[in-house]
Motif scaffolding. Structure first.
Motif, PDB file in Angstrom:
ATOM      1  N   SER A   1      47.495 -16.995 -10.947  1.00 24.62           N
ATOM      2  CA  SER A   1      46.226 -16.976 -10.625  1.00 24.62           C
ATOM      3  C   SER A   1      45.686 -15.720 -11.389  1.00 24.62           C
ATOM      4  CB  SER A   1      45.640 -17.119  -9.406  1.00 24.62           C
ATOM      5  OG  SER A   1      46.122 -16.374  -8.690  1.00 24.62           O
TER       6      SER A   1
ATOM      7  N   GLY B   1      46.256 -15.349 -15.117  1.00 24.24           N
ATOM      8  CA  GLY B   1      45.230 -16.302 -16.013  1.00 24.24           C
ATOM      9  C   GLY B   1      44.012 -15.490 -16.152  1.00 24.24           C
TER      10      GLY B   1
ATOM     11  N   LEU C   1      38.670 -18.794 -14.310  1.00 25.34           N
ATOM     12  CA  LEU C   1      39.447 -19.768 -14.687  1.00 25.34           C
ATOM     13  C   LEU C   1      39.144 -21.405 -14.750  1.00 25.34           C
ATOM     14  CD1 LEU C   1      42.781 -18.269 -13.202  1.00 25.34           C
ATOM     15  CD2 LEU C   1      42.265 -18.489 -15.533  1.00 25.34           C
TER      16      LEU C   1
ATOM     17  N   ASN D   1      44.651 -26.034 -12.775  1.00 25.43           N
ATOM     18  CA  ASN D   1      44.585 -24.945 -13.518  1.00 25.43           C
ATOM     19  C   ASN D   1      45.397 -23.804 -12.967  1.00 25.43           C
ATOM     20  OD1 ASN D   1      42.928 -23.571 -11.971  1.00 25.43           O
ATOM     21  ND2 ASN D   1      41.168 -24.329 -13.033  1.00 25.43           N
TER      22      ASN D   1
END
Length: 265
Positions: free
Chosen positions: A219, A222, A120, A128
């Motif tokens: 997270s 992602g 990421l 992010n």
């Protein structure tokens, strides 16, 4: 005598399957899956560094995911070739590194939300989707520096399982988890600094079952967004009612999906 090989559980006979566990857990999390697979497969589940009955990581060097792969190499060898890798969270990240290190011996993989957060950051610098776990690790680290392991465990567990989860954890389970969470900075370093680029995973031309929980964190989802596009032969299974810790909180439906995937192969 210094222990240099991992402790592992073993059951069944047939094609080899190696199961790697999540952070703040041990190989015990795979007992139900081992029972389910044992009639048809030779299943092995190692404890990672500082988990269960495996050795502690030497403190003179920062650990990486490749070090975790090296620890379980005797287990991978014992499983034979070709083998299937099953992993959850940190263990799924280790499984991916093991597959890249020796793709010829891997028949297939069943992964529940690998936590390769460095992917990421490589896609887009912070802020992010990894900020939630980044902040949880930072807060847990502050608590550890204050010698408050309970608070560190609460921050880490509540991030992954939802607010109040640590408070609801039975007392007998709290102590080993709190001890394990001492390693939170080390886990985060290994996952955030893993240098393998996303493009490398396009070389894994094997069947991959990629499992995600619809209620999981940004997270983990992602990372799933990136890896499910990169892995060339991926099958995605989403569990409507589960989060990131699904293989531990609700092992039966997860194990059944894994078993069906393995039996097709």
């Amino acid at each position: 005598m210094l222990q240099t090989e991992p402790f592992f559980r073993e059951a069944g006979s047939g094609p080899g399957v190696v199961c790697t566990h999540s952070n703040a857990s041990t190989s015990r999390q795979w007992r139900g899956l081992m029972d389910l697979l044992a009639p048809r497969f030779h299943v092995l589940a190692p404890d990672s560094y500082d988990s269960g009955k495996s050795p502690q990581w030497p403190s003179d060097r920062i650990i990486g995911l490749r070090d975790e792969v090296a620890l379980i190499e005797p287990v991978l060898t014992r499983a034979g070739s070709p083998l299937t890798l099953v992993g959850h969270s940190y263990g799924a990240a280790v499984a991916l590194m093991a597959a890249l290190a020796n793709p010829g011996r891997v028949r297939a993989m069943a992964l529940y939300e690998p936590t390769l957060f460095g992917l990421l950051d490589a896609e887009s610098p912070p802020p992010n989707e990894a900020d939630g776990i980044r902040n949880a690790v930072a807060d847990a680290s502050v608590a550890l520096d204050a010698r408050n392991e309970d608070a560190a465990a609460e921050r880490f567990i509540d991030y992954w399982m939802g607010k109040g989860s640590w408070e609801r954890t039975p007392d007998q389970r709290r102590a080993p988890i709190a001890v394990s969470v001492r390693n939170v900075r080390r886990w985060a370093y290994a996952l955030f600094t893993e240098p393998t680029p996303l493009a490398a995973f396009r070389s894994l031309d094997i069947p991959v079952l990629y499992m995600v929980g619809k209620r999981s964190t940004a997270s983990a989802r992602g990372v799933a967004r990136l890896l499910t596009k990169a892995l060339p032969r991926v099958e995605v299974a989403e569990f409507e009612e589960l989060g990131h810790m699904g293989p531990i909180t609700d092992p039966e439906p997860v194990n059944e999906v894994i078993a069906r995937f393995l039996e097709r192969g």
